[in-house]
Motif scaffolding. Sequence first.
Motif, PDB file in Angstrom:
ATOM      1  N   GLY B  52       0.791  -1.235   0.000  1.00 37.12           N
ATOM      2  CA  GLY B  52       0.000   0.000   0.000  1.00 37.12           C
ATOM      3  C   GLY B  52       0.816   1.274   0.000  1.00 37.12           C
ATOM      4  O   GLY B  52       0.261   2.362   0.141  1.00 37.12           O
ATOM      5  N   ARG B  94      -1.849   3.752   1.434  1.00 37.19           N
ATOM      6  CA  ARG B  94      -3.257   3.344   1.384  1.00 37.19           C
ATOM      7  C   ARG B  94      -3.496   2.252   2.428  1.00 37.19           C
ATOM      8  O   ARG B  94      -2.650   1.380   2.643  1.00 37.19           O
ATOM      9  CB  ARG B  94      -3.628   2.850  -0.008  1.00 37.19           C
ATOM     10  N   LYS B  96      -6.311  -0.524   3.891  1.00 36.78           N
ATOM     11  CA  LYS B  96      -7.541  -1.248   3.525  1.00 36.78           C
ATOM     12  C   LYS B  96      -8.515  -1.340   4.698  1.00 36.78           C
ATOM     13  O   LYS B  96      -8.109  -1.705   5.804  1.00 36.78           O
ATOM     14  CB  LYS B  96      -7.190  -2.676   3.092  1.00 36.78           C
ATOM     15  N   THR B 125     -11.374   7.188   0.758  1.00 38.05           N
ATOM     16  CA  THR B 125     -11.366   7.074  -0.697  1.00 38.05           C
ATOM     17  C   THR B 125     -12.703   6.558  -1.232  1.00 38.05           C
ATOM     18  O   THR B 125     -13.580   6.161  -0.475  1.00 38.05           O
ATOM     19  CB  THR B 125     -10.270   6.093  -1.174  1.00 38.05           C
ATOM     20  N   ASP B 129     -11.331   2.857   1.448  1.00 39.28           N
ATOM     21  CA  ASP B 129     -10.010   2.821   2.079  1.00 39.28           C
ATOM     22  C   ASP B 129      -9.766   4.135   2.819  1.00 39.28           C
ATOM     23  O   ASP B 129     -10.501   5.109   2.658  1.00 39.28           O
ATOM     24  CB  ASP B 129      -8.899   2.725   1.016  1.00 39.28           C
ATOM     25  N   GLN B 131      -6.452   6.901   3.058  1.00 36.00           N
ATOM     26  CA  GLN B 131      -5.130   7.244   2.527  1.00 36.00           C
ATOM     27  C   GLN B 131      -4.509   8.322   3.396  1.00 36.00           C
ATOM     28  O   GLN B 131      -5.195   9.264   3.805  1.00 36.00           O
ATOM     29  CB  GLN B 131      -5.241   7.736   1.079  1.00 36.00           C
ATOM     30  N   THR B 154      -2.340  -3.034   5.556  1.00 34.54           N
ATOM     31  CA  THR B 154      -2.170  -2.303   4.294  1.00 34.54           C
ATOM     32  C   THR B 154      -1.804  -3.285   3.181  1.00 34.54           C
ATOM     33  O   THR B 154      -1.573  -2.874   2.046  1.00 34.54           O
ATOM     34  CB  THR B 154      -1.035  -1.269   4.405  1.00 34.54           C
ATOM     35  N   ALA B 157      -2.947  -3.321  -0.695  1.00 37.54           N
ATOM     36  CA  ALA B 157      -3.801  -2.140  -0.889  1.00 37.54           C
ATOM     37  C   ALA B 157      -3.524  -1.494  -2.238  1.00 37.54           C
ATOM     38  O   ALA B 157      -4.342  -0.714  -2.729  1.00 37.54           O
ATOM     39  CB  ALA B 157      -3.575  -1.132   0.233  1.00 37.54           C
ATOM     40  N   ARG B 163      -7.582  -5.875  -4.314  1.00 43.10           N
ATOM     41  CA  ARG B 163      -7.676  -4.647  -3.513  1.00 43.10           C
ATOM     42  C   ARG B 163      -8.770  -4.784  -2.451  1.00 43.10           C
ATOM     43  O   ARG B 163      -9.370  -5.838  -2.274  1.00 43.10           O
ATOM     44  CB  ARG B 163      -7.970  -3.472  -4.448  1.00 43.10           C
ATOM     45  N   ASN B 164      -9.010  -3.682  -1.779  1.00 43.24           N
ATOM     46  CA  ASN B 164      -9.995  -3.709  -0.695  1.00 43.24           C
ATOM     47  C   ASN B 164     -11.324  -4.304  -1.175  1.00 43.24           C
ATOM     48  O   ASN B 164     -11.807  -3.971  -2.251  1.00 43.24           O
ATOM     49  CB  ASN B 164     -10.231  -2.280  -0.193  1.00 43.24           C
ATOM     50  N   THR B 166     -14.978  -4.157  -0.991  1.00 46.81           N
ATOM     51  CA  THR B 166     -15.930  -3.144  -0.541  1.00 46.81           C
ATOM     52  C   THR B 166     -17.314  -3.758  -0.395  1.00 46.81           C
ATOM     53  O   THR B 166     -17.604  -4.818  -0.947  1.00 46.81           O
ATOM     54  CB  THR B 166     -15.984  -1.965  -1.527  1.00 46.81           C
TER      55      THR B 166
END
Lengths: 251, 760
Positions: B52, B94, B96, B125, B129, B131, B154, B157, B163-164, B166
């Motif tokens: 990240g 970044r 997560k 974000t 996330d 940042q 992280t 990330a 990636r995260n 969601t």
Amino acid sequence: MKITAHNSGRSRFEEDETGPISLQHVNVKLWLKDQENIDLDPVIPVFHSWIQQQQPGDDLLLDVADYRHVYGGPGIILIGHEADYSIDNADNRWGVRYNRKTSVPGDNQEKLAHAVRAGLLACERLQQDTRLKGKLDFNGTDIEITVNDRLLAPNREATRVALAPDFEAFSQVLFGESEYSLSANRDSRRRLTIALKSARVFTVGELLENLSRASVPKHRPKDADAGYAWERNGNNSGFAAGAPARGEFAG
Amino acid sequence: MKASNSSWKEELAGKVPEHLAREIDIFETEIVLRKQGKLDEKLFAETRLRRGAYGQRYDNGQRNDGQKVQKLNFPSADLTKGPNTMWDAPGMQRIKIPAGGLNAAQLETMAELAEEYSDGIAHVTTRQDFQLHYIQIDDTPALMRRLAAADITTREACGNSVRNVTACPYSGVCQDETFDVTPYAQALARFLLGHPDCQNFGRKFKPAFSGCAQHACGLTSLHDLGLIATKRNNPETGKEEFGFEMYVGGGLGAVPYQAKLFDSFIPPGELLPLAQAIARVFARHGEKKNRNRARIKFLIQDLGIEKFRELVLEERKILPFDPRWTEYIKDAVAEFQEAPLKPSGELPPLITIEGLNGNSDNFKRWLKFNTRPQKQPGFVTVAVALPLGDITANQLRSLADIVRHFTRETIRTTVDQNFVIRWVSKSDLPELFKVLHKVGLGDAGAGALVDVTSCPGTDTCKLGISSSRGLAAELRKRVSQKSFQSDEAVQNLHIKISGCFNSCGQHHVADLGFYGVSRKIAGYAVPHFQVVLGGEWENNAGSYGLPVAAVPSKNIPQVVTRLTDRYVADRNTGESFKDFAKRLGKAELKKMLDDLTRPPAGDRSFFSDWGDPREYTLGDMGVGECAGEVVSPAEFGLAAAERELFEAQLAYEGGAAEQAGSKAYQAMLNAAKALVSIEDPDIGDDPDRIVTEFRARYYDTQKFFDPFAGGKFANYLFDAHRKSSAPYTSESSRYLMDEAQLFIDAAHSCSNRLGTLVAV
């Protein structure tokens, strides 16, 4: 401070004693005289011009960050490698902030002096910049010093006790014969912050002068009565409890 | 660099989950190796991205200061953290937050880190996330440890990774959802984190969950993997059962793709294995050379959804059984429990509420825009609007206090860069409004016109073309002055801004979308925004907008005024902005904006961007690190071997001969495994199998043989393996470390000869 492993499982944040603390990442905020009519728009080109000139100081200046939209935020920040400068509204109190990011050599008095001097020089430069029309003036009395590292200086009574002599000695130098008071914010979640308040109104030049000619005493005798006023508050450090920050929710 | 960095490991000993602690130790070692020149900059870039730690604008060491291009003379001038990326240049971290879920202590941790390592601001974000900007790479291990101690990672990330994950922030309390997707999102995040099948992607992979099909909150249509809660009557048993509609291949970027339906119903037990099978197919067949065509959406476009589905289902059939497929879901469902702190209640009559102090209009607006009834009677969710997604450290601490006081710390980040507090008793709303208002978090208009979304743009992003945040702040200022007096239809429009065509600000799914472009006028570069109209936020980002015209940045506020005025004047009853824009058509919309596409003659303010007085230039743009370069698993494996050997040397220096010998042997195994994995990605960690496969594939075939030394270095591995159960003395571990170094060097040579170190 020598930071050691804690086999007892207790965090050093919880300990009630501490050894000598070597300050780093000293962060200084000089409160502005006019708290009501701050216009940040002209600050942006001023900070950009500081980057063009790579002034003040020897620090490497990199960029400008704009947080005008954030309530009680850092306002406009001049991002540097070694330190940031900002016109800051944290706790809804406007001030010129110098935030030291890299380490500085010397003892605690030298480190405090280094940060306060850098903040004062930034203030002086802002006051002299015609684009700002003298609207960003230091109020002459209030300086907040924060140690921006919770591990080096956790905000607890033992740290405040350990650092009290340093802040007292430094205040003597900075304010000379003037009376002053020191107070501390006691919210352990917040960084260690000591507010220095002078009884007399100083100009930036006078404070710089005091710093430049002073031989900074290393320690204040424990029971010395040096003619200045502690705001005694029934705690060992001698720092008065800071007023709850405006805008903070207290539960 | 923070003076306390080296002490956090000891301070947090025992408080960081073991798997995260090991990850961070590895990264810290890689930092040391990079500084010693023992780790290639390209490899280090990808490894930090996967933690990240991202690059920021000007990290190539130069910046246009408005008068000239200034060289930024960083102290570690010759050291880089990636190709053309200076070591000392500040970067972005970044963080997560799976499904956006946080607790109060995590909010406080975020506050501490924002103050101590960043600029006092945490940024939420568009993918839930956090940042932090202006971070020093040397500070990142300490920062990561403090996050890990708060159970936040992280890992992955950024980079070519998953990636995260969601999820709709209203999941579990939404009135018209099918069921709560939160535990499934958490299980998927846990399962895919660091999964070996997710380490060889050509690009990033973004999953998202939604509890329903009709709202926007999950944005599943624009994700690589979208899962929408659904139910059906089982055709065999006739009983109702819950599962997911599964979509694949959505994405924004320069050319947006709507996700395609993979299956209209998958049972929860198939969620994790199907995701794993998709990851394998993506890793195996996805583009690796051309980054611009490496997202899974291009693979699906090239193969067709039917062929893609066929490949995935074939892969699913041959997946070795993994008990975690069901265990993780079972654990997550059992562990995820939310309950109110206060009893349910009703909103008291406004007239009886004390202490609004002239804020009753604000309170009413806030109730209208920021609160939403839960399916649980007497409770509401409360959205906390963050301007441009930014929040101060003090506000984070206040928010922690607030969620402790009013709820059982039930708060989530949202994809429109806000927070949602869940399980608020209706009777607490006046008090909650007052405390939020007191700390500057009580603004009305969450998710409405005034709540402009923006990516970082030229403020900090290397790819930024125009100042999206500068424009967003300006629009927010102007819109907030009149938005609540404007027509109801306008109040609920969405404005979203990206600094470039890559769409991190999600401009494609806004009613009024903008992305940064540049135009040359009278010999000068002038910042512009392309106007994109009529995207759909609802229906999980149901359709994408239409580019209409490029307009100078400074004219965009007029564009907004003109379009919204026309919408109010000419819309049909109940007509959405999307339908309105479609009815008017591109030609008419373009004509409406035509005079705004040119700056007024002689007005030099158009040659600089919002909030930045420097004369505009594209000279500060850099090379994006969105996903780094593609690094093969073999390269990672060899780097792991180097790192293990380095740790062996440290152990040896510390007098731990047994540990040194063991690590040196492990380093050899890692190097052998790296080579074997080129041909057999499923090689696993069993030493006997690694050595056997290595012998068969590289020794017996002589592929490993050095032109001069032959198979000598391979024999070091065979000897070490044979003696691995014997204790290591100081002398034997010393010899073994030397042999391990030679073996790893030979593995590098072998890999080079085979061409695997070239990005695949």
